[in-house]
Write a protein that holds these residues in place. Structure first.
Motif, PDB file in Angstrom:
ATOM      1  N   THR A 187      33.470  79.892 -16.416  1.00  0.00           N
ATOM      2  CA  THR A 187      33.563  81.349 -16.345  1.00  0.00           C
ATOM      3  C   THR A 187      34.737  81.724 -15.448  1.00  0.00           C
ATOM      4  O   THR A 187      34.740  81.357 -14.268  1.00  0.00           O
ATOM      5  CB  THR A 187      32.274  81.964 -15.774  1.00  0.00           C
ATOM      6  N   PRO A 188      35.734  82.406 -15.992  1.00  0.00           N
ATOM      7  CA  PRO A 188      36.896  82.759 -15.164  1.00  0.00           C
ATOM      8  C   PRO A 188      36.495  83.583 -13.952  1.00  0.00           C
ATOM      9  O   PRO A 188      35.592  84.412 -14.013  1.00  0.00           O
ATOM     10  CB  PRO A 188      37.771  83.568 -16.133  1.00  0.00           C
ATOM     11  N   ARG A 189      37.171  83.334 -12.839  1.00  0.00           N
ATOM     12  CA  ARG A 189      36.907  84.085 -11.617  1.00  0.00           C
ATOM     13  C   ARG A 189      37.608  85.422 -11.688  1.00  0.00           C
ATOM     14  O   ARG A 189      38.667  85.567 -12.297  1.00  0.00           O
ATOM     15  CB  ARG A 189      37.406  83.316 -10.401  1.00  0.00           C
TER      16      ARG A 189
ATOM     17  N   ALA B  60      40.771  64.011 -12.969  1.00  0.00           N
ATOM     18  CA  ALA B  60      41.755  63.848 -11.898  1.00  0.00           C
ATOM     19  C   ALA B  60      42.342  65.202 -11.492  1.00  0.00           C
ATOM     20  O   ALA B  60      42.546  65.480 -10.308  1.00  0.00           O
ATOM     21  CB  ALA B  60      42.873  62.911 -12.340  1.00  0.00           C
ATOM     22  N   GLY B  61      42.575  66.058 -12.499  1.00  0.00           N
ATOM     23  CA  GLY B  61      43.057  67.399 -12.202  1.00  0.00           C
ATOM     24  C   GLY B  61      42.058  68.199 -11.374  1.00  0.00           C
ATOM     25  O   GLY B  61      42.431  68.946 -10.474  1.00  0.00           O
ATOM     26  N   GLY B  62      40.762  67.995 -11.679  1.00  0.00           N
ATOM     27  CA  GLY B  62      39.730  68.655 -10.894  1.00  0.00           C
ATOM     28  C   GLY B  62      39.724  68.183  -9.452  1.00  0.00           C
ATOM     29  O   GLY B  62      39.558  68.979  -8.528  1.00  0.00           O
ATOM     30  N   ALA B  63      39.897  66.875  -9.244  1.00  0.00           N
ATOM     31  CA  ALA B  63      39.926  66.331  -7.884  1.00  0.00           C
ATOM     32  C   ALA B  63      41.128  66.876  -7.105  1.00  0.00           C
ATOM     33  O   ALA B  63      41.010  67.232  -5.923  1.00  0.00           O
ATOM     34  CB  ALA B  63      39.972  64.809  -7.942  1.00  0.00           C
ATOM     35  N   VAL B  64      42.283  66.950  -7.786  1.00  0.00           N
ATOM     36  CA  VAL B  64      43.477  67.495  -7.139  1.00  0.00           C
ATOM     37  C   VAL B  64      43.261  68.971  -6.788  1.00  0.00           C
ATOM     38  O   VAL B  64      43.646  69.433  -5.713  1.00  0.00           O
ATOM     39  CB  VAL B  64      44.706  67.329  -8.048  1.00  0.00           C
ATOM     40  N   SER B  65      42.615  69.715  -7.696  1.00  0.00           N
ATOM     41  CA  SER B  65      42.347  71.131  -7.454  1.00  0.00           C
ATOM     42  C   SER B  65      41.448  71.321  -6.232  1.00  0.00           C
ATOM     43  O   SER B  65      41.699  72.187  -5.397  1.00  0.00           O
ATOM     44  CB  SER B  65      41.689  71.753  -8.686  1.00  0.00           C
ATOM     45  N   LEU B  66      40.405  70.499  -6.105  1.00  0.00           N
ATOM     46  CA  LEU B  66      39.523  70.604  -4.944  1.00  0.00           C
ATOM     47  C   LEU B  66      40.248  70.242  -3.657  1.00  0.00           C
ATOM     48  O   LEU B  66      40.051  70.871  -2.611  1.00  0.00           O
ATOM     49  CB  LEU B  66      38.302  69.708  -5.133  1.00  0.00           C
ATOM     50  N   ALA B  67      41.095  69.204  -3.728  1.00  0.00           N
ATOM     51  CA  ALA B  67      41.859  68.826  -2.544  1.00  0.00           C
ATOM     52  C   ALA B  67      42.819  69.944  -2.132  1.00  0.00           C
ATOM     53  O   ALA B  67      42.970  70.260  -0.950  1.00  0.00           O
ATOM     54  CB  ALA B  67      42.634  67.539  -2.805  1.00  0.00           C
ATOM     55  N   PHE B  68      43.426  70.577  -3.131  1.00  0.00           N
ATOM     56  CA  PHE B  68      44.359  71.655  -2.833  1.00  0.00           C
ATOM     57  C   PHE B  68      43.628  72.868  -2.267  1.00  0.00           C
ATOM     58  O   PHE B  68      44.197  73.622  -1.466  1.00  0.00           O
ATOM     59  CB  PHE B  68      45.137  72.046  -4.086  1.00  0.00           C
TER      60      PHE B  68
ATOM     61  N   THR C 211      42.306  83.114  -4.927  1.00  0.00           N
ATOM     62  CA  THR C 211      42.979  81.828  -5.191  1.00  0.00           C
ATOM     63  C   THR C 211      42.083  80.650  -4.821  1.00  0.00           C
ATOM     64  O   THR C 211      41.961  79.686  -5.582  1.00  0.00           O
ATOM     65  CB  THR C 211      44.295  81.761  -4.390  1.00  0.00           C
ATOM     66  N   ILE C 212      41.447  80.734  -3.668  1.00  0.00           N
ATOM     67  CA  ILE C 212      40.563  79.656  -3.240  1.00  0.00           C
ATOM     68  C   ILE C 212      39.388  79.503  -4.197  1.00  0.00           C
ATOM     69  O   ILE C 212      39.013  78.387  -4.591  1.00  0.00           O
ATOM     70  CB  ILE C 212      40.069  79.908  -1.805  1.00  0.00           C
ATOM     71  N   VAL C 213      38.799  80.622  -4.607  1.00  0.00           N
ATOM     72  CA  VAL C 213      37.664  80.577  -5.534  1.00  0.00           C
ATOM     73  C   VAL C 213      38.071  79.933  -6.855  1.00  0.00           C
ATOM     74  O   VAL C 213      37.334  79.113  -7.420  1.00  0.00           O
ATOM     75  CB  VAL C 213      37.105  81.995  -5.761  1.00  0.00           C
ATOM     76  N   VAL C 214      39.247  80.287  -7.357  1.00  0.00           N
ATOM     77  CA  VAL C 214      39.718  79.703  -8.623  1.00  0.00           C
ATOM     78  C   VAL C 214      39.864  78.189  -8.504  1.00  0.00           C
ATOM     79  O   VAL C 214      39.417  77.432  -9.383  1.00  0.00           O
ATOM     80  CB  VAL C 214      41.061  80.346  -9.032  1.00  0.00           C
ATOM     81  N   PHE C 215      40.475  77.726  -7.418  1.00  0.00           N
ATOM     82  CA  PHE C 215      40.665  76.284  -7.250  1.00  0.00           C
ATOM     83  C   PHE C 215      39.343  75.556  -7.055  1.00  0.00           C
ATOM     84  O   PHE C 215      39.140  74.462  -7.596  1.00  0.00           O
ATOM     85  CB  PHE C 215      41.601  76.003  -6.074  1.00  0.00           C
ATOM     86  N   VAL C 216      38.425  76.135  -6.282  1.00  0.00           N
ATOM     87  CA  VAL C 216      37.150  75.467  -6.019  1.00  0.00           C
ATOM     88  C   VAL C 216      36.281  75.419  -7.266  1.00  0.00           C
ATOM     89  O   VAL C 216      35.785  74.349  -7.667  1.00  0.00           O
ATOM     90  CB  VAL C 216      36.399  76.168  -4.870  1.00  0.00           C
ATOM     91  N   VAL C 217      36.085  76.563  -7.911  1.00  0.00           N
ATOM     92  CA  VAL C 217      35.213  76.618  -9.084  1.00  0.00           C
ATOM     93  C   VAL C 217      35.836  75.877 -10.254  1.00  0.00           C
ATOM     94  O   VAL C 217      35.163  75.097 -10.949  1.00  0.00           O
ATOM     95  CB  VAL C 217      34.911  78.082  -9.460  1.00  0.00           C
TER      96      VAL C 217
END
Length: 258
Positions: free
Chosen positions: A11-13, A215-223, A193-199
């Protein structure tokens, strides 16, 4: 990302992440309002406790609070307001710490929402500032403050019909408008921005198929962690900018020249 068939998926933030249901069966007590009250209590308690039993050789906590006080007193109050800065130090220190606490709520668990990303609370702070610098102007110049604020020195009388509306817009409309929008927009954009990267990162890591997506999800959470740290700096910076602009507006109201 397109939601999967059957109602699942990402669901888009968006704006829904800034809307909260009323609490405790009320129609007015929301999470941002509760945070605004908690921030006020914290700021009052923090400064009251810091001023209690001051020591000649300061403890670590006393040193931090004295450093913060001197930072606003000398770097904002004295440098911007000049010799007449003392009556406004309490306002500037309290305003800075109050906005800072509300901004940093967005990076701490339990809260995880910057109060000032709700524009109504940014406007509330702006109304206080507007009242203060208008009051300061009338206190210093009396009814002559209107001439001081609306007619720059040396302007010929035949330009008054042009200058007065422009100066009125600048002093009483543009100043508070930009002050509130700047604070709100930075807090809103940072939190979104933070919500988009976390969710988004969590969804990719747990629901998406394929090693590249995970892997993209892991990078997104790290970012997102990097963004959290960056937002701590932005929250401090916006509190400082709001405070120093408040001091500049008060200075323009109480100065002898326009």
């Amino acid at each position: 990302m397109i939601p999967m068939e059957g109602g699942g998926g990402y669901t888009p933030r968006g704006l829904q992440d800034f809307q909260f249901e009323p609490l405790l069966g009320t129609t007015w007590l929301t999470k941002p309002m509760l945070q605004a009250v908690i921030a006020a209590v914290l700021v009052i308690a923090l400064w009251a406790f810091s001023a209690y039993r001051l020591r000649t050789v300061p403890s670590r906590g006393q040193y931090i609070m004295e450093f913060l006080y001197d930072f606003i007193r000398n770097g904002v109050g004295r440098d911007v307001l000049g010799p007449g800065f003392r009556p406004y130090i309490g306002l500037l220190v309290g305003l800075f710490t109050y906005i800072l606490v509300n901004n940093w709520f967005g990076e701490f668990f339990f809260f995880m929402f910057p109060t000032m990303s709700n524009i109504g609370y940014a406007w509330g702070a702006v109304v206080v500032v507007l009242f203060i610098y208008i009051y300061a102007g009338f206190r210093r110049h009396g009814i002559g403050y209107l001439r001081h604020a609306l007619i720059p020195p040396g302007v010929p009388w035949y330009l008054y019909p042009i200058i007065i509306p422009v100066e009125f817009m600048s002093t009483f409309i543009t100043r508070p408008l930009t002050l509130g929008v700047r604070l709100f927009a930075n807090m809103f954009a940072g939190h979104l921005t933070i919500v988009v990267f976390v969710v988004g990162g969590t969804y990719l890591l747990t629901q998406a198929d394929g090693i590249l997506l995970k892997a993209g999800g892991a990078v997104s959470l790290a970012f997102s962690i990097v963004m959290l740290l960056f937002e701590l700096f932005i929250g401090f910076l916006q509190a400082y900018i709001f405070t120093i602009l408040t001091a500049q507006y008060i200075s323009s109201s109480i100065s002898e020249g326009h």
